[in-house]
Design a protein around this motif. Structure first.
Motif, PDB file in Angstrom:
ATOM      1  N   HIS A  32       0.850  -1.142   0.084  1.00 32.04           N
ATOM      2  CA  HIS A  32       0.227   0.036   0.087  1.00 32.04           C
ATOM      3  C   HIS A  32       0.712   1.326  -0.093  1.00 32.04           C
ATOM      4  O   HIS A  32       0.541   2.410  -0.316  1.00 32.04           O
ATOM      5  N   ILE A  33       2.094   1.105   0.263  1.00 36.16           N
ATOM      6  CA  ILE A  33       3.164   2.381   0.303  1.00 36.16           C
ATOM      7  C   ILE A  33       4.087   1.796  -0.684  1.00 36.16           C
ATOM      8  O   ILE A  33       4.826   0.677  -0.664  1.00 36.16           O
ATOM      9  N   PRO A  34       4.311   2.337  -1.887  1.00 38.09           N
ATOM     10  CA  PRO A  34       4.929   1.944  -3.112  1.00 38.09           C
ATOM     11  C   PRO A  34       6.379   1.769  -2.274  1.00 38.09           C
ATOM     12  O   PRO A  34       6.860   2.716  -1.755  1.00 38.09           O
ATOM     13  N   LEU A  35       7.122   0.882  -3.034  1.00 38.03           N
ATOM     14  CA  LEU A  35       8.670   0.663  -2.728  1.00 38.03           C
ATOM     15  C   LEU A  35       9.411   1.910  -3.088  1.00 38.03           C
ATOM     16  O   LEU A  35       9.307   2.612  -3.934  1.00 38.03           O
ATOM     17  N   ASP A  36      10.484   2.363  -2.199  1.00 40.81           N
ATOM     18  CA  ASP A  36      11.147   3.526  -2.377  1.00 40.81           C
ATOM     19  C   ASP A  36      10.644   4.784  -2.340  1.00 40.81           C
ATOM     20  O   ASP A  36      10.845   5.601  -2.944  1.00 40.81           O
ATOM     21  N   SER A  37       9.216   4.738  -2.060  1.00 44.85           N
ATOM     22  CA  SER A  37       8.513   6.113  -1.863  1.00 44.85           C
ATOM     23  C   SER A  37       8.723   6.554  -0.745  1.00 44.85           C
ATOM     24  O   SER A  37       9.059   6.121   0.433  1.00 44.85           O
ATOM     25  N   PRO A  38       8.805   8.183  -0.601  1.00 45.11           N
ATOM     26  CA  PRO A  38       9.005   8.753   0.598  1.00 45.11           C
ATOM     27  C   PRO A  38       7.574   8.658   1.691  1.00 45.11           C
ATOM     28  O   PRO A  38       6.562   8.664   1.069  1.00 45.11           O
ATOM     29  N   LEU A  39       7.856   8.719   2.800  1.00 41.51           N
ATOM     30  CA  LEU A  39       6.800   8.629   3.800  1.00 41.51           C
ATOM     31  C   LEU A  39       6.590  10.230   4.285  1.00 41.51           C
ATOM     32  O   LEU A  39       7.555  11.207   3.858  1.00 41.51           O
ATOM     33  N   PRO A  40       5.354  10.554   4.524  1.00 42.37           N
ATOM     34  CA  PRO A  40       5.324  12.078   4.717  1.00 42.37           C
ATOM     35  C   PRO A  40       6.271  12.302   6.108  1.00 42.37           C
ATOM     36  O   PRO A  40       6.640  11.509   6.627  1.00 42.37           O
ATOM     37  N   SER A  41       6.359  13.590   5.975  1.00 46.65           N
ATOM     38  CA  SER A  41       7.328  14.190   7.062  1.00 46.65           C
ATOM     39  C   SER A  41       6.671  13.822   8.365  1.00 46.65           C
ATOM     40  O   SER A  41       5.515  13.869   8.423  1.00 46.65           O
ATOM     41  N   SER A  42       7.404  13.880   9.471  1.00 47.09           N
ATOM     42  CA  SER A  42       7.032  13.544  10.884  1.00 47.09           C
ATOM     43  C   SER A  42       6.057  14.591  10.977  1.00 47.09           C
ATOM     44  O   SER A  42       4.750  14.457  11.701  1.00 47.09           O
ATOM     45  N   ARG A  43       6.182  15.785  10.781  1.00 42.59           N
ATOM     46  CA  ARG A  43       5.390  17.173  11.298  1.00 42.59           C
ATOM     47  C   ARG A  43       4.197  16.714  10.721  1.00 42.59           C
ATOM     48  O   ARG A  43       2.883  17.099  11.164  1.00 42.59           O
ATOM     49  N   ASP A  66      14.223  -1.485  12.490  1.00 38.69           N
ATOM     50  CA  ASP A  66      13.613  -2.894  12.209  1.00 38.69           C
ATOM     51  C   ASP A  66      13.829  -3.228  10.570  1.00 38.69           C
ATOM     52  O   ASP A  66      13.773  -4.380  10.063  1.00 38.69           O
ATOM     53  N   GLY A  67      14.429  -2.452   9.894  1.00 39.70           N
ATOM     54  CA  GLY A  67      14.627  -2.560   8.255  1.00 39.70           C
ATOM     55  C   GLY A  67      13.471  -2.215   7.552  1.00 39.70           C
ATOM     56  O   GLY A  67      13.561  -2.697   6.245  1.00 39.70           O
ATOM     57  N   TYR A  68      12.400  -1.738   8.024  1.00 40.64           N
ATOM     58  CA  TYR A  68      11.396  -1.257   6.973  1.00 40.64           C
ATOM     59  C   TYR A  68      11.600   0.010   6.193  1.00 40.64           C
ATOM     60  O   TYR A  68      10.938   0.135   5.131  1.00 40.64           O
ATOM     61  N   LEU A  69      12.244   0.928   6.889  1.00 40.80           N
ATOM     62  CA  LEU A  69      12.577   2.238   6.042  1.00 40.80           C
ATOM     63  C   LEU A  69      13.849   2.265   6.073  1.00 40.80           C
ATOM     64  O   LEU A  69      14.706   1.792   6.668  1.00 40.80           O
ATOM     65  N   ILE A  70      14.381   3.231   5.097  1.00 39.28           N
ATOM     66  CA  ILE A  70      15.731   4.074   5.132  1.00 39.28           C
ATOM     67  C   ILE A  70      15.670   5.256   5.185  1.00 39.28           C
ATOM     68  O   ILE A  70      14.700   5.941   4.895  1.00 39.28           O
ATOM     69  N   ALA A  71      16.423   5.821   5.729  1.00 41.90           N
ATOM     70  CA  ALA A  71      16.656   7.237   5.986  1.00 41.90           C
ATOM     71  C   ALA A  71      17.677   8.044   4.814  1.00 41.90           C
ATOM     72  O   ALA A  71      18.736   7.598   4.678  1.00 41.90           O
ATOM     73  N   ARG A  72      17.225   8.852   4.109  1.00 41.10           N
ATOM     74  CA  ARG A  72      18.001   9.635   3.286  1.00 41.10           C
ATOM     75  C   ARG A  72      18.261  11.193   3.774  1.00 41.10           C
ATOM     76  O   ARG A  72      17.173  11.772   3.829  1.00 41.10           O
ATOM     77  N   GLU A  73      19.421  11.316   3.818  1.00 39.74           N
ATOM     78  CA  GLU A  73      19.621  12.899   4.520  1.00 39.74           C
ATOM     79  C   GLU A  73      19.051  13.735   3.493  1.00 39.74           C
ATOM     80  O   GLU A  73      19.087  13.850   2.394  1.00 39.74           O
ATOM     81  N   ARG A  74      18.256  14.807   4.273  1.00 37.36           N
ATOM     82  CA  ARG A  74      17.685  15.644   3.642  1.00 37.36           C
ATOM     83  C   ARG A  74      16.610  15.473   3.025  1.00 37.36           C
ATOM     84  O   ARG A  74      15.994  16.381   2.092  1.00 37.36           O
ATOM     85  N   SER A  75      16.125  14.021   2.744  1.00 34.28           N
ATOM     86  CA  SER A  75      15.166  13.812   2.021  1.00 34.28           C
ATOM     87  C   SER A  75      13.993  13.122   2.705  1.00 34.28           C
ATOM     88  O   SER A  75      12.800  13.025   2.239  1.00 34.28           O
ATOM     89  N   GLY A  76      14.278  12.475   3.910  1.00 32.47           N
ATOM     90  CA  GLY A  76      13.317  11.930   4.714  1.00 32.47           C
ATOM     91  C   GLY A  76      13.426  10.226   4.732  1.00 32.47           C
ATOM     92  O   GLY A  76      14.249   9.877   4.448  1.00 32.47           O
ATOM     93  N   TYR A  77      12.143   9.715   5.047  1.00 28.23           N
ATOM     94  CA  TYR A  77      12.276   8.238   5.077  1.00 28.23           C
ATOM     95  C   TYR A  77      11.589   7.835   3.957  1.00 28.23           C
ATOM     96  O   TYR A  77      10.606   8.200   3.531  1.00 28.23           O
ATOM     97  N   PHE A  78      12.168   6.581   3.607  1.00 28.43           N
ATOM     98  CA  PHE A  78      11.354   5.771   2.419  1.00 28.43           C
ATOM     99  C   PHE A  78      11.248   4.281   2.663  1.00 28.43           C
ATOM    100  O   PHE A  78      12.251   3.890   3.425  1.00 28.43           O
ATOM    101  N   ALA A  79      10.163   3.722   2.045  1.00 26.41           N
ATOM    102  CA  ALA A  79       9.963   2.287   2.223  1.00 26.41           C
ATOM    103  C   ALA A  79      11.071   1.426   1.474  1.00 26.41           C
ATOM    104  O   ALA A  79      11.430   1.922   0.302  1.00 26.41           O
ATOM    105  N   VAL A  80      11.400   0.492   2.253  1.00 29.02           N
ATOM    106  CA  VAL A  80      12.317  -0.268   1.921  1.00 29.02           C
ATOM    107  C   VAL A  80      11.985  -1.525   0.792  1.00 29.02           C
ATOM    108  O   VAL A  80      10.661  -1.646   0.990  1.00 29.02           O
ATOM    109  N   SER A  81      12.519  -2.034  -0.019  1.00 30.02           N
ATOM    110  CA  SER A  81      12.019  -2.897  -1.184  1.00 30.02           C
ATOM    111  C   SER A  81      11.753  -4.346  -0.196  1.00 30.02           C
ATOM    112  O   SER A  81      12.204  -4.600   0.667  1.00 30.02           O
TER     113      SER A  81
END
Length: 91
Positions: A32-43, A66-81
């Protein structure tokens, strides 16, 4: 989107943070969350869910650990494959 992806219930035994973590993980595994797509900002997500920003930040951090997300500097959190998640589960 016609309905929210995440619905938290303060009346449940699980904390709001736990509920959010579980719902995000399930949404990733169920695609339901596409892979490698950004999650909304925490705010933004905290405002949408009417919860403290720290609730979202801590949920994201646990999902990162837990390995579900990756963090990209200045870009936010993204769903992992999905493949990455399966490999992480067997370790």
């Amino acid at each position: 989107m016609s309905h929210p992806l995440f619905i938290l219930d303060a009346g449940l035994n699980a904390s709001l943070q736990q509920q959010l973590r579980q719902q995000i993980a399930k949404a990733i595994l169920d695609h339901h969350i596409p892979l490698d797509s950004p999650l909304p900002s925490s705010r933004k997500l905290a405002k949408q869910l009417n919860v403290a920003r720290n609730t979202v930040v801590l949920a994201y951090e646990h999902l990162l650990d837990d390995g579900y997300l990756i963090a990209r500097e200045r870009s936010g959190y993204f769903a992992v494959s999905y493949t990455h998640l399966r490999a992480h589960e067997t370790v």
